[in-house]
Design an enzyme around this catalytic site. Structure first.
Site, PDB file in Angstrom:
ATOM      1  N   GLY A   1      81.816  57.110  63.950  1.00  0.00           N
ATOM      2  CA  GLY A   1      80.413  57.449  63.333  1.00  0.00           C
ATOM      3  C   GLY A   1      80.488  59.310  63.288  1.00  0.00           C
ATOM      4  O   GLY A   1      79.939  59.512  62.345  1.00  0.00           O
ATOM      5  N   ARG A   2      80.782  59.609  64.422  1.00  0.00           N
ATOM      6  CA  ARG A   2      80.844  61.183  64.541  1.00  0.00           C
ATOM      7  C   ARG A   2      81.934  61.797  63.650  1.00  0.00           C
ATOM      8  O   ARG A   2      81.912  63.060  63.514  1.00  0.00           O
ATOM      9  CB  ARG A   2      81.029  61.485  65.737  1.00  0.00           C
ATOM     10  CG  ARG A   2      82.178  61.184  66.627  1.00  0.00           C
ATOM     11  CD  ARG A   2      82.182  61.549  68.104  1.00  0.00           C
ATOM     12  NE  ARG A   2      83.087  60.793  68.875  1.00  0.00           N
ATOM     13  CZ  ARG A   2      83.312  59.749  69.250  1.00  0.00           C
ATOM     14  NH1 ARG A   2      82.273  58.950  69.011  1.00  0.00           N
ATOM     15  NH2 ARG A   2      84.311  59.243  69.945  1.00  0.00           N
TER      16      ARG A   2
ATOM     17  N   LYS B   1      76.472  50.665  59.882  1.00  0.00           N
ATOM     18  CA  LYS B   1      77.746  49.773  59.648  1.00  0.00           C
ATOM     19  C   LYS B   1      77.454  48.512  59.849  1.00  0.00           C
ATOM     20  O   LYS B   1      77.890  47.805  58.892  1.00  0.00           O
ATOM     21  CB  LYS B   1      78.825  50.363  60.399  1.00  0.00           C
ATOM     22  CG  LYS B   1      80.061  49.586  60.089  1.00  0.00           C
ATOM     23  CD  LYS B   1      81.180  49.866  61.225  1.00  0.00           C
ATOM     24  CE  LYS B   1      81.572  51.553  61.153  1.00  0.00           C
ATOM     25  NZ  LYS B   1      82.929  51.614  61.932  1.00  0.00           N
TER      26      LYS B   1
ATOM     27  N   LYS C   1      71.184  51.433  75.723  1.00  0.00           N
ATOM     28  CA  LYS C   1      70.895  50.895  74.911  1.00  0.00           C
ATOM     29  C   LYS C   1      70.546  49.447  75.423  1.00  0.00           C
ATOM     30  O   LYS C   1      69.296  48.786  74.879  1.00  0.00           O
ATOM     31  CB  LYS C   1      71.763  50.665  73.576  1.00  0.00           C
ATOM     32  CG  LYS C   1      72.213  52.085  72.816  1.00  0.00           C
ATOM     33  CD  LYS C   1      72.943  51.748  71.774  1.00  0.00           C
ATOM     34  CE  LYS C   1      73.245  52.986  70.922  1.00  0.00           C
ATOM     35  NZ  LYS C   1      74.222  52.723  69.977  1.00  0.00           N
TER      36      LYS C   1
ATOM     37  N   GLU D   1      67.541  51.628  66.474  1.00  0.00           N
ATOM     38  CA  GLU D   1      66.762  52.735  65.733  1.00  0.00           C
ATOM     39  C   GLU D   1      66.660  52.831  64.197  1.00  0.00           C
ATOM     40  O   GLU D   1      65.546  53.146  63.639  1.00  0.00           O
ATOM     41  CB  GLU D   1      67.235  54.238  66.403  1.00  0.00           C
ATOM     42  CG  GLU D   1      67.087  54.209  67.885  1.00  0.00           C
ATOM     43  CD  GLU D   1      68.464  53.841  68.352  1.00  0.00           C
ATOM     44  OE1 GLU D   1      68.897  54.419  69.593  1.00  0.00           O
ATOM     45  OE2 GLU D   1      69.299  53.362  67.822  1.00  0.00           O
TER      46      GLU D   1
ATOM     47  N   GLU E   1      80.644  63.385  72.801  1.00  0.00           N
ATOM     48  CA  GLU E   1      80.688  62.111  72.996  1.00  0.00           C
ATOM     49  C   GLU E   1      82.267  61.640  72.729  1.00  0.00           C
ATOM     50  O   GLU E   1      82.616  60.550  73.236  1.00  0.00           O
ATOM     51  CB  GLU E   1      80.190  61.406  71.557  1.00  0.00           C
ATOM     52  CG  GLU E   1      80.001  60.010  71.593  1.00  0.00           C
ATOM     53  CD  GLU E   1      78.783  59.559  70.418  1.00  0.00           C
ATOM     54  OE1 GLU E   1      77.610  59.233  70.817  1.00  0.00           O
ATOM     55  OE2 GLU E   1      79.560  59.382  69.424  1.00  0.00           O
TER      56      GLU E   1
ATOM     57  N   HIS F   1      68.429  86.901  70.442  1.00  0.00           N
ATOM     58  CA  HIS F   1      67.056  87.347  71.234  1.00  0.00           C
ATOM     59  C   HIS F   1      66.427  86.113  72.067  1.00  0.00           C
ATOM     60  O   HIS F   1      65.380  85.829  72.415  1.00  0.00           O
ATOM     61  CB  HIS F   1      66.113  87.540  70.134  1.00  0.00           C
ATOM     62  CG  HIS F   1      66.150  88.919  69.468  1.00  0.00           C
ATOM     63  ND1 HIS F   1      65.725  89.877  69.982  1.00  0.00           N
ATOM     64  CD2 HIS F   1      67.145  89.183  68.569  1.00  0.00           C
ATOM     65  CE1 HIS F   1      65.929  90.992  69.092  1.00  0.00           C
ATOM     66  NE2 HIS F   1      66.873  90.393  68.483  1.00  0.00           N
TER      67      HIS F   1
END
Length: 549
Positions: free
Chosen positions: A270-271, A210, A511, A216, A356, A387
């Protein structure tokens, strides 16, 4: 900060639930089903083709009544209406929470601060559709005149988890001569392996940030730029990059034509964003028509949530049942178990969405809370999980409520008759929920002739709670319904817990410290002012980062 007694835990609704839990905690689901032969039909609800069986839970009609009372005491209806009106319910950031506007049809306008945001949303969707069709149809050409065959989405968090989950879920509907890849981790291996087999002349990068400053994402974007320029030259950047951002100045400085920049808004977390321009790569992969079908599915669940009474409201039912276990039975986690390989990334996506959003320790007034908030979410697809960790689910000491997700029809119908893959898959789903609920007693084992020494090891206590979500088929629309269902479930829980589900300050401190530490790793004379552990780790890294001389 020590938690103080809160109005929530002192409320009559909360105290009534605590007393009810003490009374019902020793009741087994075997008894509940024996006393009510119609339980499997009564404790079920359906909306838009999504069928929820919540009968295999440690609940009664009284439990539900008390939980609905708790929701009303939390003024849930007012909070829902406020969100859909575009009020600024994200108080700590002074923002509206209007991801529902991303999938509202043109005929249902939504407003923020007097502006019709629906018009803005559909303008971006239209621009995305045009761009996506040019890529898919081959009319968009790269710097050398060749069509695009590879699309690499570079983002992180919500700008990666959503698109990568949804593309995996809808791979069946994708254009197979297009290859989509996703790079998120700042670990250089992610970029190196993600691009190793790609031809720069046929590759488009979509940079999703954004602010266009995410550390990152920009680190990976610069590596992508260098990778492209080394092969095709500086002039190739504009034809091989697009941006999902609102920072036109930084996008242009990077070399991306702002005509190929697609924006979104501060009222989209964002999520909650892959149904916005953040889903550009997804739209290229599955096409605008399927993307809009997915939005229709989102909207259908939005409307169900907004208009349906609590006793038939799927997100509300899931939310209240989850809260029942977390706050009154002490369950610390829950598992989401999709019995469809296409949904293998759904648990990872929902981890961010839930943890979050509701991983908070203070309420809306900044006071420490004295009850449990967001649970730990985990899971795995289909029989793979059986399993791996189902041993703990069945016979472990921890209570782990589970959501099972299945479909009546497979998109890949392999085998036939009683040897069909999908029939076997779904037989496992139904068997697991039955086994978790009812278990197997010591007497039943003795009747089968099991030796006394093995009886304790082979006894299944049961009484392990599950919800089952059964849909007809995995389509773009049903994916939208599922994601919206969990979005609203999480919102309901946050409302009752009186926390802000729409900020994420907890990701900031790490961060900030990383920005400080990064130069210290390469400047051997930098003065270290961290704790003794961190200082020692940095010094050891400095000494060894280049390997043997």
């Amino acid at each position: 900060m020590k938690p103080s007694t809160t109005a929530l835990t002192q409320s009559s609704a909360w105290r009534a639930l605590r007393e009810h839990c003490a009374a019902i905690s020793t009741v087994h689901m075997r008894q509940l089903f024996a006393e009510d032969p119609s339980r499997g039909q009564r404790f079920a609800a359906e909306a838009e083709g999504v069928y929820l069986d919540y009968s295999k839970n440690r609940i009664t009609d009284e439990t539900l009544g008390l939980l609905f009372r708790l929701a009303d005491a939390a003024r849930l209806r007012e909070r829902v209406d406020a969100m859909f009106r575009g009020e600024k319910i994200n108080e700590t950031e002074d923002r509206a929470v209007l991801h529902v506007a991303l999938r509202a049809p043109r005929s249902s306008p939504l407003y923020v601060d007097g502006r019709c945001v629906s018009d803005d949303v559909h303008a971006v969707l239209d621009a995305m559709s045009t761009f996506a069709e040019r890529i898919r149809g081959g009319s968009w050409r790269g710097h050398t005149g060749r069509p695009i065959r590879n699309v690499v989405n570079i983002g992180i968090g919500g700008s990666d988890l959503g698109p990568v989950m949804a593309y995996g879920a809808l791979r069946y509907y994708s254009q197979r001569d297009l290859n989509l890849a996703f790079v998120s981790n700042v670990d250089g291996t992610d970029f190196a392996e993600g691009t190793r087999a790609l031809d720069p002349a046929e590759t488009l990068f979509v940079i999703a940030s954004k602010t266009f400053t995410t550390l990152e994402t920009l680190t990976n974007a610069r590596s992508a730029r260098a990778w492209l320029v080394s092969a095709l030259g500086e002039g190739a950047v504009a034809r091989h990059f697009a941006a999902v951002s609102t920072n036109a100045e930084e996008v242009a400085a990077f070399g991306i034509d702002t005509e190929n920049m697609f924006g979104f808004w501060d009222w989209v977390g964002g999520r909650y964003s892959f149904d916005s321009a953040v889903g550009l790569s997804l739209m290229i992969g599955i096409g605008p028509t399927h993307f809009r079908q997915m939005l229709d599915g989102f909207h259908a669940m939005d409307e169900h949530f907004r208009t349906t009474p609590w006793e038939r409201n799927l997100p509300v039912l899931l939310a209240l049942i989850g809260l029942w276990y977390g706050d009154f039975f002490g369950a610390e986690s829950y598992a989401v178990l999709p019995y469809d390989q296409y949904l293998s990334r759904l648990p990872a996506y929902l981890q961010q969405l839930d943890m979050e959003s509701n991983g908070k320790r203070v309420d809306l007034d900044g006071r420490a809370i004295d009850y449990e908030s967001g649970p730990i979410l985990w899971g795995e697809a289909g029989t793979n999980g059986q399993h791996a960790f189902y041993q703990l689910l069945h016979q472990g000491t921890r209570l782990v409520p589970c959501d099972f997700i299945g479909f009546s029809r497979s998109l890949n119908r392999l085998g036939s008759g009683d040897r069909g893959h999908h029939d076997l898959l779904m037989a496992n789903l139904f068997a697991q929920t039955e086994a978790l609920a009812f278990g197997k007693t010591a007497d039943e084992l003795r009747d089968e002739g099991v030796s006394e020494s093995l009886v304790p090891h082979r006894t299944f206590p049961g009484n392990r709670p599950t919800n089952t979500l059964l849909l007809d088929e995995l389509t773009p629309a049903t994916l939208g319904q599922l994601v919206a269902l969990y979005e609203h479930k999480i919102f309901v829980q946050g409302t009752i817990w009186r926390i802000n589900s729409f900020d994420q300050w907890g990701v900031e401190l790490g961060k900030q410290l990383a920005q400080q530490i990064a130069p210290e790793l390469v400047e051997k004379d930098a003065v270290l002012t961290h704790d003794s552990s961190t200082n020692s780790l940095i010094r050891r890294y400095r000494e060894r980062r280049r390997g043997p001389s």
